[in-house]
Design an enzyme around this catalytic site. Sequence first.
Site, short mmCIF file in Angstrom:
data_model
loop_
_atom_site.label_atom_id
_atom_site.label_comp_id
_atom_site.label_asym_id
_atom_site.label_seq_id
_atom_site.Cartn_x
_atom_site.Cartn_y
_atom_site.Cartn_z
N ASP A 165 95.39 -53.49 28.21
CA ASP A 165 94.29 -54.43 28.10
C ASP A 165 93.45 -53.98 26.90
OD1 ASP A 165 92.28 -56.42 28.98
OD2 ASP A 165 91.09 -54.65 29.40
N ASP A 211 91.19 -51.35 32.99
CA ASP A 211 89.98 -50.74 33.55
C ASP A 211 89.09 -51.70 34.32
OD1 ASP A 211 89.15 -52.16 31.21
OD2 ASP A 211 87.30 -50.97 31.19
N ASP A 231 91.93 -56.79 35.69
CA ASP A 231 93.21 -56.11 35.45
C ASP A 231 93.92 -55.74 36.76
OD1 ASP A 231 92.70 -56.16 32.69
OD2 ASP A 231 91.57 -54.29 32.80
#
Length: 371
Positions: free
Chosen positions: A55, A254, A258
């Site tokens: 990400d 994080d 996600d």
Amino acid sequence: MAFVSVIVIACPCALGIATPAAILVGTAKEAQNGILIKSGEYLETAHKLQVIVFDKTGTLTRGKPSVTDMIPASNHTELEMLQLASIAEKGSEHPLGRALIQTAKRKRVDIPDASSFKAVPGQGVIAEYTNRTILLGNRTLMREHEVNLKSIESGISTLEEEGKTVMVLANGNEAIGIIALADTLKDDAAETIKELKKMNIEVVMLTGDNKRTANAMAAKLGIDRVVADVLPEQKENIIKDLQKEGKVVGMVGDGINDAPALAASNIGIAIGSGTDVAVETAGIVLITNNLRDVVTAIKPSKATVRKIKQNLFWAFCYNMALIPIAAGALVPLFGPGVYNSLPFLAAGAMATSSVMVVSNSLLLNRFKPNL
């Protein structure tokens, strides 16, 4: 006596502890390096990873963007733009929104409350204020509300090519201006990507940014495969699509958004400073918030699996080689009297096999990943 000797030497104690002993030492070694492995399954799988998906915001970047550019359209001012954008973002918890609010406070701009607020995931925000409909977001949001971007399109493209996140501010269907924000890359991000490539692991970057901005950021990191314009609910499907290609996929993230992707991946890797949901969902947690630990988590996994194979080979071959001796292969050389000692020798040999397996596993403590 031959029967007893064979049963004693054939006892699979060493086989039984070959894997657990290596995994126990391997997970302890990872913990010493600031990496929490939640089960032996993840430790054993890490060395098989073929693709790692990152990400962008908060993972590859610091997650603390700042306002870099404010370009008002005709008949509008930067101060007006900053006030309207801050009103729209006042109810948001997004990092981009917080960056706008901080900028407004630093410039002592008054930020009244909006009469209504709506966050559109992956697009932006919509707020109502004094009979105005304030739109702040990306092209998709503007397109859905029929905002004409022709007069500011060149400015948007220029800022996106610089790797900045661009938001358009509009009042109804009238474009008021462009606000650009930039998030700095983590110091160890490029180095981590380089190390993963050396290990023949493909790196993919996921981001909600448009392709132009995403490609500019990926070029700085050396990432070849980028999936841009991703909505939060699409991340899980992207992981599954990669798995359908027959690849073992790891996901590094994080945030709350996600979590589904972390759960869907073969190994979810969470940044320790991330949200509780991400940390809870992931199989591996990087306690130190250091991206290099992604590499550190994989290398000990390879060493641990090597130890497991060595242990199994030793235990199996050792026992197989000594079974004929326990059955009487030495009788032609030493006579039947050897049976008086064989059970004791078999017991000692069996214990030695277990000690060798444990000792070999403990050698993992000497392993140091070269970063």
